[in-house]
Design an enzyme around this catalytic site. Structure first.
Site, mmCIF file in Angstrom:
data_model
loop_
_atom_site.group_PDB
_atom_site.id
_atom_site.type_symbol
_atom_site.label_atom_id
_atom_site.label_comp_id
_atom_site.label_asym_id
_atom_site.label_seq_id
_atom_site.Cartn_x
_atom_site.Cartn_y
_atom_site.Cartn_z
ATOM 1 N N GLY B 72 0.810 -1.219 0.000
ATOM 2 C CA GLY B 72 0.000 0.000 0.000
ATOM 3 C C GLY B 72 0.838 1.261 0.000
ATOM 4 O O GLY B 72 0.541 2.222 -0.713
ATOM 5 N N ASN B 152 -8.555 4.051 8.111
ATOM 6 C CA ASN B 152 -8.006 2.906 8.835
ATOM 7 C C ASN B 152 -8.279 2.940 10.334
ATOM 8 O O ASN B 152 -8.440 1.906 10.961
ATOM 9 C CB ASN B 152 -6.496 2.822 8.585
ATOM 10 C CG ASN B 152 -5.795 4.148 8.786
ATOM 11 O OD1 ASN B 152 -6.282 5.197 8.376
ATOM 12 N ND2 ASN B 152 -4.651 4.122 9.429
ATOM 13 N N GLN B 180 -7.878 -0.047 2.941
ATOM 14 C CA GLN B 180 -8.766 -0.625 3.960
ATOM 15 C C GLN B 180 -10.123 -1.035 3.392
ATOM 16 O O GLN B 180 -10.886 -1.727 4.063
ATOM 17 C CB GLN B 180 -8.976 0.373 5.110
ATOM 18 C CG GLN B 180 -7.731 0.650 5.932
ATOM 19 C CD GLN B 180 -7.285 -0.549 6.778
ATOM 20 O OE1 GLN B 180 -8.000 -1.552 6.907
ATOM 21 N NE2 GLN B 180 -6.104 -0.443 7.351
ATOM 22 N N SER B 200 -3.591 -3.209 -0.950
ATOM 23 C CA SER B 200 -2.526 -3.942 -0.283
ATOM 24 C C SER B 200 -2.932 -5.404 -0.105
ATOM 25 O O SER B 200 -4.120 -5.714 0.045
ATOM 26 C CB SER B 200 -2.269 -3.302 1.074
ATOM 27 O OG SER B 200 -1.605 -4.195 1.925
ATOM 28 N N HIS B 202 -1.733 -7.708 2.377
ATOM 29 C CA HIS B 202 -1.823 -8.284 3.729
ATOM 30 C C HIS B 202 -3.031 -7.812 4.523
ATOM 31 O O HIS B 202 -3.267 -8.302 5.621
ATOM 32 C CB HIS B 202 -0.524 -8.032 4.515
ATOM 33 C CG HIS B 202 -0.327 -6.622 4.957
ATOM 34 N ND1 HIS B 202 -0.564 -6.227 6.244
ATOM 35 C CD2 HIS B 202 0.058 -5.520 4.287
ATOM 36 C CE1 HIS B 202 -0.304 -4.927 6.347
ATOM 37 N NE2 HIS B 202 0.070 -4.479 5.171
ATOM 38 N N CYS B 326 0.629 6.712 22.360
ATOM 39 C CA CYS B 326 1.832 5.967 22.701
ATOM 40 C C CYS B 326 2.250 4.880 21.718
ATOM 41 O O CYS B 326 3.431 4.646 21.539
ATOM 42 C CB CYS B 326 1.659 5.368 24.072
ATOM 43 S SG CYS B 326 1.477 6.646 25.321
#
Lengths: 128, 390
Positions: B72, B152, B180, B200, B202, B326
């Protein structure tokens, strides 16, 4: 490994010590803000000999924020106020077996929370 | 311990059928697809067959409109830089949205350094792009509009048909990052009338390191990889035959199962969300209530920070993710939630559950059993929670 937590950090995250509040705290420290993603509130109980007999915390934040909060409460208990002032963010991080670089600010926050609680205690003492 | 993987927008588990289709090309069929001999011809035939399957999934008019890439990110880079470089004489203005994937945003930033001008259109509270703004922003120097088909992080599906029409009416190329969306919801480049679309492997139970870019016939695009005459002269480099075969197989299976699977996943997704709302207070749905990917639900847990939720769920064998601070090595709050106008404090505790064909109702029940005590424990630890209770 970069970005990964040490065993010790994960252990403190899983079983944080001293979570909660001290209703008749001698000093309370408040640091951080939700926009940055961390808020720590630290409570300390100081006896007549200037010894910190109890410490508790409440924290909004990531794994490192919770672990450093837990560790700093463990480190200060039994120390005098003067001794507690020498606890640095590095000491907190080292006691946790290190922190990922990107999380070092959490240990800074823990140090600041402690200073803020001690400042609050000093201010109250002066007034009394 | 029970394991429940709910991070399928990050990546999916490759299907057995895909791996089985790929293996011979790692063993006996090793020829270079550019060679004239039989070894080469066998590889070439497999690539042709895969290209047909990918063209079929995307609804391309011709197989020559499909160019295989490494994924992608490369497809997005190729589309944006390729179109920008090819149309340099015509203009220097690119329009995209503020909630794109990094592969688009950072490619645009790169082009800004080369002197191109990029405008980022805003989205509403559900994450839908502002089409009126798009209309206003298209100018004489505009050469490309790129808007993702589905987001996404929150799963919101964008009004791409209308956006593409607006661009085409002004004679501007239209690209969509459909990474997506492809294989999850109906997607058809012909009826959408778009020029470029990224996909993409995967994300659709295919191999990692494989993707494709749909390039409509006669679209001007400058190759980003120089070398041999592979991929109709658009992308040089000896073909990753096994990867291409895997992508083809994944595309074939996705097309066959899309209709039933999207219905099943929508049911599971809504079951999970309803279960969360009935068990946990002070939560919010991030993303559009209906115009949303069948497999995606992003939930904001007030008074909490996302990483602490993820780590706790991980200890119980549940894998989820967050667009927040994070996890991705960045401390910035999610640019998607921020663009949607979510309160900065509330962007922190947002968790994305993204489902796959392997997930069952039992998986959702397990999450619903494990999640409430985790949220309670963390909220009891949060200094913000008591404020919220007052």
């Amino acid at each position: 490994m970069e970005g990964q937590y040490s065993e010790k950090v994960m252990e403190h995250f899983r079983n944080p010590r001293n979570v909660g509040e001290i209703p008749d705290a001698s000093g309370i420290g408040n640091v951080g803000n939700p926009v940055c993603g961390d808020i720590m509130r630290l409570y300390i109980k100081v006896d007549q000999n200037e010894v910190i007999t109890d410490a508790k915390f409440k924290t909004f934040g990531c794994g490192a924020a919770i672990a450093t909060s837990s560790m700093v409460t463990e480190l200060v208990k039994g120390k005098t106020v003067q001794e507690a002032l020498t606890i640095s963010n590095r000491a907190v991080a080292e006691a946790l077996g290190g922190l990922p670089k990107i999380k070092m600010h959490c240990s800074v926050l823990a140090e600041e929370a402690l200073r803020s609680a001690i400042d609050d205690y000093m201010a109250k003492k002066k007034k009394a | 311990m029970k394991k429940v993987y709910l991070d399928n927008n990050a990546t999916t588990k490759m299907r057995e059928e895909v791996l089985d289709a790929m293996l011979p090309f790692y063993k006996d069929i090793y020829g270079n697809a550019s060679s004239i001999h039989e070894f080469g011809r066998l590889a070439r035939r497999a690539i042709d067959d895969a290209r047909e399957k990918v063209a079929g999934l995307l609804g391309a008019a011709s197989v020559e409109e499909i160019v295989f890439t490494s994924g992608g990110t490369e497809s997005d880079n190729f589309a944006i830089k390729g179109a920008a470089h090819a149309l340099k004489a015509k203009g220097d203005h690119i329009i995209t949205s503020s909630i794109e994937h990094q592969a688009i945003l950072n490619t645009c930033k790169f082009l800004e350094k080369e002197g191109y001008k990029v405008t980022y259109i805003s989205v509403d509270k559900d994450g839908i792009v502002d089409l009126e703004e798009l209309k206003r922003l298209i100018a004489d120097k505009t050469i490309l509009v790129s808007i993702m088909y589905a987001n996404n992080e929150v799963g919101t599906i964008e009004p791409i048909e209308e956006a593409a029409r607006i661009a085409k009416e002004k004679g501007v190329y239209f690209h969509t990052d459909a990474v997506q969306a492809v294989g999850k919801i109906p997607f058809d480049v012909k009826s959408l009338n778009i020029d470029l679309a990224s996909m993409s492997g995967h994300k659709i139970y295919g191999p990692k390191g494989m993707g494709a870019l749909y390039i409509k016939k006669l679209t001007k695009i400058t190759p980003q990889m120089q070398g041999g005459h592979h991929e109709m002269g658009k992308r040089a480099g000896t073909e990753n035959v096994a990867g291409i075969v895997g992508l083809g197989k994944a595309a074939e299976l996705a097309k066959k199962e899309l209709s039933d699977e999207s219905k099943r996943l929508t049911g599971l997704r809504d079951y999970l969300y309803k279960g969360i709302t009935s068990r946990i207070e002070s939560i919010r749905l991030n993303g559009h209530p209906d115009k949303r990917l069948p497999n995606t639900v992003n939930v904001g847990f007030k008074y909490l920070e996302g990483e602490s939720i993820i780590l706790n769920l991980d200890m119980e064998g549940i894998a989820v993710s967050t667009g927040s601070a994070c996890t991705s090595g960045s401390l910035e709050p999610s640019h998607v939630l921020t663009a949607m106008g979510v309160d900065p404090a509330e962007t922190q505790g947002s968790i994305r559950f993204s489902l796959s064909r392997d997930n069952t109702k039992e998986d959702m029940d397990y999450v619903l059993e494990v999640l409430p005590p985790i949220i309670k424990r963390l909220r009891d630890m949060s200094p913000l929670y008591e404020k919220g209770k007052k």
